[in-house]
Scaffold this active site. Sequence first.
Site, mmCIF file in Angstrom:
data_model
loop_
_atom_site.group_PDB
_atom_site.id
_atom_site.type_symbol
_atom_site.label_atom_id
_atom_site.label_comp_id
_atom_site.label_asym_id
_atom_site.label_seq_id
_atom_site.Cartn_x
_atom_site.Cartn_y
_atom_site.Cartn_z
ATOM 1 N N THR A 146 0.913 -1.402 -0.072
ATOM 2 C CA THR A 146 0.011 -0.035 0.229
ATOM 3 C C THR A 146 0.966 1.499 0.032
ATOM 4 O OG1 THR A 146 -1.596 -1.371 1.354
ATOM 5 C CG2 THR A 146 -1.837 1.022 1.163
ATOM 6 N N LYS A 149 -7.476 1.347 -2.800
ATOM 7 C CA LYS A 149 -7.138 1.343 -1.102
ATOM 8 C C LYS A 149 -6.814 2.012 0.384
ATOM 9 C CE LYS A 149 -5.468 -1.340 1.662
ATOM 10 N NZ LYS A 149 -4.517 -2.296 2.006
HETATM 11 P P1 NA7 Z 1 5.011 -6.630 8.250
HETATM 12 O O1 NA7 Z 1 4.901 -7.711 8.424
HETATM 13 O O2 NA7 Z 1 5.997 -4.747 9.138
HETATM 14 O O3 NA7 Z 1 6.527 -7.299 6.914
HETATM 15 C C1 NA7 Z 1 6.933 -5.436 5.871
HETATM 16 C C2 NA7 Z 1 8.153 -6.322 4.922
HETATM 17 O O4 NA7 Z 1 8.429 -5.161 4.377
HETATM 18 C C3 NA7 Z 1 9.020 -7.138 5.330
HETATM 19 O O5 NA7 Z 1 9.569 -8.581 5.152
HETATM 20 C C4 NA7 Z 1 10.229 -6.368 5.548
HETATM 21 O O6 NA7 Z 1 10.641 -7.142 5.506
HETATM 22 C C5 NA7 Z 1 10.147 -5.419 4.343
HETATM 23 N N1 NA7 Z 1 11.055 -4.374 3.943
HETATM 24 C C6 NA7 Z 1 10.592 -2.964 4.953
HETATM 25 N N2 NA7 Z 1 11.062 -1.542 4.878
HETATM 26 C C7 NA7 Z 1 11.993 -2.484 3.342
HETATM 27 C C8 NA7 Z 1 12.710 -1.641 2.413
HETATM 28 N N3 NA7 Z 1 13.263 -0.607 2.799
HETATM 29 N N4 NA7 Z 1 13.881 -2.902 1.312
HETATM 30 C C9 NA7 Z 1 12.699 -4.327 1.823
HETATM 31 N N5 NA7 Z 1 12.223 -4.311 2.537
HETATM 32 C C10 NA7 Z 1 11.974 -4.277 3.179
HETATM 33 O O7 NA7 Z 1 3.650 -5.811 6.742
HETATM 34 P P2 NA7 Z 1 3.044 -6.401 6.619
HETATM 35 O O8 NA7 Z 1 2.600 -7.788 5.706
HETATM 36 O O9 NA7 Z 1 1.736 -6.668 7.641
HETATM 37 O O10 NA7 Z 1 2.357 -5.633 5.216
HETATM 38 C C11 NA7 Z 1 3.169 -5.189 4.184
HETATM 39 C C12 NA7 Z 1 1.607 -4.445 3.120
HETATM 40 O O11 NA7 Z 1 0.768 -4.362 3.090
HETATM 41 C C13 NA7 Z 1 1.581 -2.956 3.555
HETATM 42 O O12 NA7 Z 1 2.399 -1.568 2.537
HETATM 43 C C14 NA7 Z 1 0.785 -2.098 4.174
HETATM 44 O O13 NA7 Z 1 0.287 -1.363 4.619
HETATM 45 C C15 NA7 Z 1 -0.186 -3.626 3.232
HETATM 46 P P3 NA7 Z 1 12.403 -7.210 6.518
HETATM 47 O O14 NA7 Z 1 11.009 -8.555 7.065
HETATM 48 O O15 NA7 Z 1 11.933 -6.426 8.172
HETATM 49 O O16 NA7 Z 1 13.680 -7.490 6.459
#
Ligand code: NA7
Length: 287
Positions: A96, A171
């Site tokens: 999102t 969304k």
């Molecule tokens: P989560 O459980 O907080 O997961 C966030 C994911 O995003 C997780 O895989 C993180 O990796 C990843 N992340 C966060 N920052 C980065 C950057 N800078 N680069 C690469 N990956 C990153 O969120 P949800 O699964 O509940 O939600 C995901 C989306 O769907 C969000 O937009 C919601 O609003 C709807 P990590 O595991 O921390 O290494």
Amino acid sequence: MQKLGFLGLGIMGSAMARNLVDAGHDVTVWNRSSAKCDPLVKAGARQADTPAAVVSASDITFACVSDPEASSELCFGPDGVLEGMEKGKGYVDMSTIDLETSQIIEEAVIGEGGRYLEAPVSGSKTPAINGNLIILAAGERSLYEEALPAFDAMGKMSLYLGDVGSGAAMKLVVNMIMGTMMAAFTEGMSLAEKAGLSTQDLLAILDAGAISNPMFRVKGALMQDDEFSPAFPLKHAQKDIRLALLLGDLLGHGMPTTAAANEVFKRARSMGLDDNDFSAVFKASQS
Ligand code: NA7
């Protein structure tokens, strides 16, 4: 057989990627913290070392990460999506995010000869696990058609909404409504407490009437048990309200109710509730 990639294995992405694997797709995964790949690999996915490597190995790569900053870093960062992008490949960002970030990513992907869809989802942890998400897609129509078997594995309904920006906007509208409903609900629950009423009675009355809904029913019961483990993290709910308000600003559209709800969510964040479920905004209403 299509080769699929999945980037971002948080609460949502891990469940969505798992449904792709369980539906028999050939899936390559990556997550910033690599340990989150382990259960997917055990279930039959391949693991790649970088987002670029996933894109190189895949016909269509899906992503689901936190917010606009994460989506941008994933795409433009070192060993990011763009470095693996080639003519004809598809990239589907299911995070999102705001319209502008999505449009910037679209332009960059097309610039490398690729095709882009934004496809944020309505529904949190349980619908993601059960393959019951609602997928709000917009962008390249041919990619939407090709991604449909994957969308069918992840969701119960998918819509093609037009040009990039319309999925993101839809969304944000949905989550703006959900966030303001949650803020009003928890404010009412805490008012009932202060007035010496039974919140159990309140929940039963709400559930029997015209404003009955699954969110009040499910979250209300969990609140009674002081259970706030995250199905939809509070920090993401506030992010969505913030992005919806930004859209309202851009369009000169007044959003006083959402602005008030945003203040309650901001207070909840300042209370350290970021990684609780968004229903923990209850604690900000109680304070
Ligand atoms: P989560 O459980 O907080 O997961 C966030 C994911 O995003 C997780 O895989 C993180 O990796 C990843 N992340 C966060 N920052 C980065 C950057 N800078 N680069 C690469 N990956 C990153 O969120 P949800 O699964 O509940 O939600 C995901 C989306 O769907 C969000 O937009 C919601 O609003 C709807 P990590 O595991 O921390 O290494």
